[in-house]
Write a protein that holds these residues in place. Structure first.
Motif, PDB file in Angstrom:
ATOM      1  N   UNK A 243      49.571  32.623  35.274  1.00  0.00           N
ATOM      2  CA  UNK A 243      48.514  32.618  34.269  1.00  0.00           C
ATOM      3  C   UNK A 243      47.774  33.956  34.246  1.00  0.00           C
ATOM      4  N   UNK A 244      47.408  34.453  35.436  1.00  0.00           N
ATOM      5  CA  UNK A 244      46.701  35.737  35.509  1.00  0.00           C
ATOM      6  C   UNK A 244      47.594  36.881  35.039  1.00  0.00           C
ATOM      7  N   UNK A 245      48.862  36.861  35.476  1.00  0.00           N
ATOM      8  CA  UNK A 245      49.794  37.913  35.065  1.00  0.00           C
ATOM      9  C   UNK A 245      49.991  37.894  33.554  1.00  0.00           C
ATOM     10  N   UNK A 246      50.117  36.689  32.983  1.00  0.00           N
ATOM     11  CA  UNK A 246      50.297  36.581  31.539  1.00  0.00           C
ATOM     12  C   UNK A 246      49.118  37.148  30.774  1.00  0.00           C
ATOM     13  N   UNK A 292      37.057  39.545  28.181  1.00  0.00           N
ATOM     14  CA  UNK A 292      36.529  38.659  29.214  1.00  0.00           C
ATOM     15  C   UNK A 292      37.618  37.792  29.836  1.00  0.00           C
ATOM     16  N   UNK A 293      38.680  37.498  29.095  1.00  0.00           N
ATOM     17  CA  UNK A 293      39.788  36.728  29.673  1.00  0.00           C
ATOM     18  C   UNK A 293      40.502  37.551  30.744  1.00  0.00           C
ATOM     19  N   UNK A 294      40.676  38.859  30.489  1.00  0.00           N
ATOM     20  CA  UNK A 294      41.282  39.735  31.493  1.00  0.00           C
ATOM     21  C   UNK A 294      40.358  39.883  32.689  1.00  0.00           C
ATOM     22  N   UNK A 296      38.290  37.663  33.750  1.00  0.00           N
ATOM     23  CA  UNK A 296      38.402  36.403  34.489  1.00  0.00           C
ATOM     24  C   UNK A 296      39.669  36.374  35.336  1.00  0.00           C
ATOM     25  N   UNK A 297      40.780  36.884  34.777  1.00  0.00           N
ATOM     26  CA  UNK A 297      42.038  36.923  35.539  1.00  0.00           C
ATOM     27  C   UNK A 297      41.895  37.803  36.777  1.00  0.00           C
ATOM     28  N   UNK A 298      41.251  38.956  36.630  1.00  0.00           N
ATOM     29  CA  UNK A 298      41.033  39.837  37.781  1.00  0.00           C
ATOM     30  C   UNK A 298      40.102  39.187  38.804  1.00  0.00           C
ATOM     31  N   UNK A 299      39.133  38.434  38.329  1.00  0.00           N
ATOM     32  CA  UNK A 299      38.211  37.749  39.242  1.00  0.00           C
ATOM     33  C   UNK A 299      38.957  36.688  40.054  1.00  0.00           C
ATOM     34  N   UNK A 300      39.838  35.953  39.399  1.00  0.00           N
ATOM     35  CA  UNK A 300      40.633  34.936  40.099  1.00  0.00           C
ATOM     36  C   UNK A 300      41.504  35.583  41.172  1.00  0.00           C
ATOM     37  N   UNK A 301      42.110  36.732  40.831  1.00  0.00           N
ATOM     38  CA  UNK A 301      42.937  37.448  41.807  1.00  0.00           C
ATOM     39  C   UNK A 301      42.084  37.915  42.978  1.00  0.00           C
ATOM     40  N   UNK A 302      40.897  38.460  42.666  1.00  0.00           N
ATOM     41  CA  UNK A 302      40.008  38.957  43.726  1.00  0.00           C
ATOM     42  C   UNK A 302      39.587  37.834  44.671  1.00  0.00           C
ATOM     43  N   UNK A 303      39.221  36.685  44.120  1.00  0.00           N
ATOM     44  CA  UNK A 303      38.808  35.552  44.960  1.00  0.00           C
ATOM     45  C   UNK A 303      39.994  35.054  45.793  1.00  0.00           C
ATOM     46  N   UNK A 304      41.170  35.031  45.191  1.00  0.00           N
ATOM     47  CA  UNK A 304      42.358  34.616  45.936  1.00  0.00           C
ATOM     48  C   UNK A 304      42.648  35.536  47.108  1.00  0.00           C
ATOM     49  N   UNK A 305      42.512  36.833  46.881  1.00  0.00           N
ATOM     50  CA  UNK A 305      42.760  37.786  47.970  1.00  0.00           C
ATOM     51  C   UNK A 305      41.665  37.725  49.027  1.00  0.00           C
ATOM     52  N   UNK A 306      40.445  37.454  48.602  1.00  0.00           N
ATOM     53  CA  UNK A 306      39.347  37.339  49.561  1.00  0.00           C
ATOM     54  C   UNK A 306      39.595  36.173  50.524  1.00  0.00           C
ATOM     55  N   UNK A 307      40.320  35.165  50.068  1.00  0.00           N
ATOM     56  CA  UNK A 307      40.599  33.990  50.894  1.00  0.00           C
ATOM     57  C   UNK A 307      41.875  34.128  51.720  1.00  0.00           C
ATOM     58  N   UNK A 308      42.781  34.995  51.273  1.00  0.00           N
ATOM     59  CA  UNK A 308      44.102  35.032  51.925  1.00  0.00           C
ATOM     60  C   UNK A 308      44.453  36.367  52.565  1.00  0.00           C
ATOM     61  N   UNK A 309      43.722  37.435  52.248  1.00  0.00           N
ATOM     62  CA  UNK A 309      44.090  38.762  52.730  1.00  0.00           C
ATOM     63  C   UNK A 309      43.007  39.297  53.676  1.00  0.00           C
TER      64      UNK A 309
END
Length: 359
Positions: A243-246, A292-294, A296-309
């Protein structure tokens, strides 16, 4: 106005787009209006418009309003004809208040803007796989919204249903409820009876939900295939899902080379730093502009990396220890991710241009 100049002279066009008619204007090498005319929004109308512009000289550039909606067909036609197209953004309000507004003036303003290079951007080409991705994602979004509304109507209908029917349904999970309702066999001839009317309504809503559910699943398969083909390297990065990549592919468009640098891509995504300093305080704030959709996609990626990286977590912790808020640290992180994404997309675009994969 039809004061034709030499056919060897360079001219610039401008188009105010509408559903059924486009209004075109032409200016000469000194930005003087040569003519204004309306044309139907058909391929024949586009050909007539281009022939009319060429009757004044050689069109070097055309400014078109709303290339993502009413002007999309004209954009593709002009690009296929080898004409440079600029998307013209909203006119200056102060100028509009002074001059007034009508379609002829809007077309002339578009031509003036294209001539001067003001209020113009290079439009997305809208002729490749990214445009196909956009169409499918728009369709999916509307299907998801319709499915959510169907579920809300089911829940609201059950709340007001007769006690006997409501008691049978209230303990079920969502999909148990949907499939139970879809399997109901109410007598359609008894629709005047209250409980029968509720059963008929709930069955209809449940079948609608399931049809939309299947439609969304089919669209997900097609969207996933396009994203996998266009950006496998992007999907391989940490916390970047389909979804984020798209969405990031849509923001970049079929012709990401129109973006001059990774900084312009960051600005387009609304993650470029905005100065917010005052006196002795020097700081930057979140950018509330851009796509704003882009963002939001970057924010989702950032939160995901904050939890896993671990490195991302350590970076944010260090920024917070330096006195920045967590939100400011995430803003900076999104800027770095935009740089990374831009590099991957541009590298992939070079491969696509070399192999013709998206032709």
């Amino acid at each position: 106005m039809d004061n034709h100049t030499s056919l060897t002279a360079d001219v610039t066009g401008g188009v105010d787009t509408h559903k059924d008619l486009h209004v075109a204007a032409v200016v000469d090498e000194r930005d003087r209006v040569l003519g204004t005319r309306s044309f139907p929004t058909t391929r024949q109308g586009y050909r007539q418009m281009l022939a009319w512009m060429r009757s004044f000289g050689r069109p070097v550039r055309v400014g078109i309003e709303s290339t993502g909606s009413y002007g999309a067909g004209l954009l593709r036609f002009m690009q296929a004809a080898g004409i440079e197209v600029m998307e013209v953004t909203a006119p200056d309000r102060h100028d509009r208040r002074k001059r007034g507004k009508n379609d002829d003036l809007d077309a002339q303003n578009a031509a003036h803007a294209a001539f001067a290079g003001h209020r113009t951007v290079t439009p997305r080409s809208r002729d490749g796989m990214v445009e196909a991705l956009r169409v499918l994602r728009v369709c999916r979004k509307t299907a998801v919204n319709a499915r959510r509304i169907a579920l809300q109507m089911i829940q609201n209908t059950i709340i007001a249903a007769p006690d006997g029917l409501r008691d049978q349904l209230r303990q079920m999970t969502r999909m148990q409820l949907i499939r139970t309702l879809a399997a109901l066999r109410p007598d359609l001839t008894t629709y005047r009876d209250l409980e029968a009317a509720y059963r008929i309504s709930l069955k209809s809503l449940a079948r609608r939900y399931l049809e939309l559910h299947d439609e969304i699943a089919d669209l997900d398969v097609m969207i996933g295939a396009i994203v996998n083909e266009l950006a496998p390297e992007l999907l391989a990065r940490n916390s970047i899902g389909q979804n984020s990549a798209g969405q990031l592919l849509l923001t970049a468009g079929d012709n990401p080379e129109r973006l001059r640098s990774e900084a312009s891509f960051a600005a387009l995504c609304g993650v470029s730093p905005v100065p917010a300093s005052s006196g002795k305080t020097v700081r930057h704030r979140l950018n509330r502009g851009g796509d704003r959709a882009a963002n939001s996609a970057l924010h989702i990626i950032a939160i995901g990396r904050l939890r896993t990286d671990d490195r991302t977590e350590a970076y944010v912790a260090r920024r917070v220890a330096e006195g920045h808020s967590k939100l400011e640290a995430i803003r900076t992180l999104k800027r770095y991710i935009a740089r990374e994404v831009y590099g991957v997309i541009m590298q992939r675009q070079k491969q696509i241009n070399a192999t013709g994969i998206a032709a």
